[in-house]
Design an enzyme around this catalytic site. Structure first.
Site, short mmCIF file in Angstrom:
data_model
loop_
_atom_site.label_atom_id
_atom_site.label_comp_id
_atom_site.label_asym_id
_atom_site.label_seq_id
_atom_site.Cartn_x
_atom_site.Cartn_y
_atom_site.Cartn_z
N ARG A 88 0.82 -1.21 0.00
CA ARG A 88 0.00 0.00 0.00
C ARG A 88 0.85 1.26 0.00
NH1 ARG A 88 -5.04 -2.38 2.08
NH2 ARG A 88 -6.62 -0.76 2.12
N ARG A 171 -10.27 7.06 3.98
CA ARG A 171 -9.59 5.95 3.31
C ARG A 171 -9.25 6.32 1.87
NH1 ARG A 171 -13.65 1.27 4.30
NH2 ARG A 171 -12.30 0.03 2.97
P1 AP5 Z 1 -8.85 -3.66 3.48
O1 AP5 Z 1 -9.70 -4.62 4.16
O2 AP5 Z 1 -7.76 -4.12 2.58
O3 AP5 Z 1 -9.77 -2.63 2.75
P2 AP5 Z 1 -9.60 -1.86 1.35
O4 AP5 Z 1 -8.35 -2.00 0.60
O5 AP5 Z 1 -9.95 -0.48 1.71
O6 AP5 Z 1 -10.48 -2.61 0.45
P3 AP5 Z 1 -11.94 -3.02 0.70
O7 AP5 Z 1 -12.00 -4.34 1.37
O8 AP5 Z 1 -12.69 -1.92 1.39
O9 AP5 Z 1 -12.48 -3.03 -0.78
P4 AP5 Z 1 -12.31 -4.09 -1.93
O10 AP5 Z 1 -11.61 -3.43 -3.08
O11 AP5 Z 1 -11.72 -5.38 -1.44
O12 AP5 Z 1 -13.82 -4.27 -2.32
P5 AP5 Z 1 -14.82 -5.49 -2.06
O13 AP5 Z 1 -14.49 -6.59 -3.00
O14 AP5 Z 1 -14.93 -5.82 -0.61
O15 AP5 Z 1 -8.13 -2.71 4.55
C1 AP5 Z 1 -8.82 -2.18 5.65
C2 AP5 Z 1 -7.84 -1.41 6.54
O16 AP5 Z 1 -6.80 -2.29 7.01
C3 AP5 Z 1 -7.09 -0.26 5.86
O17 AP5 Z 1 -7.83 0.95 5.83
C4 AP5 Z 1 -5.84 -0.17 6.76
O18 AP5 Z 1 -6.12 0.49 7.95
C5 AP5 Z 1 -5.55 -1.64 7.08
N1 AP5 Z 1 -4.62 -2.25 6.11
C6 AP5 Z 1 -4.89 -3.29 5.27
N2 AP5 Z 1 -3.83 -3.57 4.51
C7 AP5 Z 1 -2.85 -2.70 4.88
C8 AP5 Z 1 -1.51 -2.48 4.45
N3 AP5 Z 1 -0.96 -3.20 3.46
N4 AP5 Z 1 -0.80 -1.50 5.05
C9 AP5 Z 1 -1.32 -0.76 6.04
N5 AP5 Z 1 -2.59 -0.91 6.48
C10 AP5 Z 1 -3.35 -1.86 5.91
O19 AP5 Z 1 -16.18 -4.83 -2.57
C11 AP5 Z 1 -16.81 -3.76 -1.89
C12 AP5 Z 1 -18.34 -3.90 -2.01
O20 AP5 Z 1 -18.73 -3.79 -3.38
C13 AP5 Z 1 -18.89 -5.25 -1.55
O21 AP5 Z 1 -20.11 -5.01 -0.91
C14 AP5 Z 1 -19.09 -6.07 -2.82
O22 AP5 Z 1 -20.18 -6.94 -2.67
C15 AP5 Z 1 -19.38 -4.99 -3.86
N6 AP5 Z 1 -18.74 -5.27 -5.15
C16 AP5 Z 1 -17.49 -5.77 -5.34
N7 AP5 Z 1 -17.19 -5.82 -6.65
C17 AP5 Z 1 -18.28 -5.33 -7.30
C18 AP5 Z 1 -18.57 -5.11 -8.69
N8 AP5 Z 1 -17.66 -5.40 -9.64
N9 AP5 Z 1 -19.77 -4.60 -9.01
C19 AP5 Z 1 -20.67 -4.30 -8.05
N10 AP5 Z 1 -20.46 -4.49 -6.73
C20 AP5 Z 1 -19.27 -4.98 -6.35
#
Ligand code: AP5
Length: 218
Positions: A88, A171
């Site tokens: 990240r 975020r």
């Molecule tokens: P993390 O859990 O990694 O969250 P993120 O990167 O912010 O990603 P998300 O899980 O929120 O989103 P995603 O892209 O995976 O989407 P998803 O598939 O779930 O990190 C959380 C926290 O942990 C960070 O803020 C930080 O504090 C810490 N952290 C983690 N890694 C770190 C690192 N390397 N360094 C430092 N800190 C770290 O989809 C989202 C929603 O949309 C779902 O409801 C899904 O059903 C829907 N959806 C998904 N795809 C589609 C589509 N194509 N069309 C329609 N709906 C969709």
């Protein structure tokens, strides 16, 4: 093959990672899931991470780098892994490259999910997660059969603490400040493949599948 999924919060990285790891037998390594799991298990590392995660800030590099390097050194990562949420920032990317180089490996492809902030916000505000098995749903895009109940295990669906509006905004700011520069970092290495995160789940999966098949994956 060793893959990295890169893109803003809510781009759909976790959703695609699950499908891709099933289809292509990658080990799925999600730093967000690992940190949430550590918290659930009452580990000190999870408690430390929570204070940052609740604010939408990055967890300190020393915590995250160690858990990822340890995980991808295990036997089940030998055939290939898929990193979701890591690296990240450039420090994490450098450390990853160095650790892999020491064992004769490298990141071979980075899938960059280019996603508009409107889509990110709509996805995160509607996301619901099963408290028990962590399955992901969305109130509009991927609704459960029965409102508030997980299709797979019957567990209760909840909203993640960091999916509340104020934290989501931070975020996205943190992503722009810390993570976005990795697009250039991997472009320079000539391993970046851009896909549209705005596509729906099935269409995006098809696009990625074609890219992986071109690399000889079945
Ligand atoms: P993390 O859990 O990694 O969250 P993120 O990167 O912010 O990603 P998300 O899980 O929120 O989103 P995603 O892209 O995976 O989407 P998803 O598939 O779930 O990190 C959380 C926290 O942990 C960070 O803020 C930080 O504090 C810490 N952290 C983690 N890694 C770190 C690192 N390397 N360094 C430092 N800190 C770290 O989809 C989202 C929603 O949309 C779902 O409801 C899904 O059903 C829907 N959806 C998904 N795809 C589609 C589509 N194509 N069309 C329609 N709906 C969709």
């Amino acid at each position: 093959m060793n893959l990295v999924l890169l893109g803003p919060p809510g781009a759909g990285k976790g959703t695609q990672a699950k499908v891709l790891s099933r289809e292509f037998k990658f080990l799925h390594v999600s730093t967000g899931d690992m940190l949430r799991e550590a918290l659930k298990e009452g580990k000190e590392v999870g408690r430390r991470a929570k204070t940052y995660m609740d604010k939408g800030e990055l967890v300190p590099d020393d915590i995250v780098i160690d858990i990822v390097i340890e995980r991808i050194s295990q036997e089940d990562a030998k055939k290939g892994f898929l990193l979701d949420g890591f690296p990240r920032n450039e420090r994490q990317a450098n450390q990853l490259d160095e650790s892999l180089a020491r064992v004769g490996k490298k990141v071979e492809m980075v899938l960059y999910f280019k996603t508009s902030s409107e889509v990110s916000i709509a996805r995160l505000s509607g996301r619901r997660v099963c408290q028990a098995c962590r399955a992901n749903f969305h109130v509009k895009n991927m609704p459960p059969k029965k409102s508030g109940i997980c299709d797979y295990c019957g567990g209760k669906l909840i909203q993640r603490n960091d999916d509340k509006e104020k934290t989501v905004k931070n975020r996205l700011v943190v992503y722009e400040k810390e993570t976005e520069s990795l697009i250039g970092y991997y472009k320079e290495k000539d391993i970046l493949q851009e896909v549209s995160g705005d596509l729906d789940v099935d269409n995006l999966f098809e696009v990625i599948k074609v890219l992986l098949q071109k690399e000889g994956l079945k």
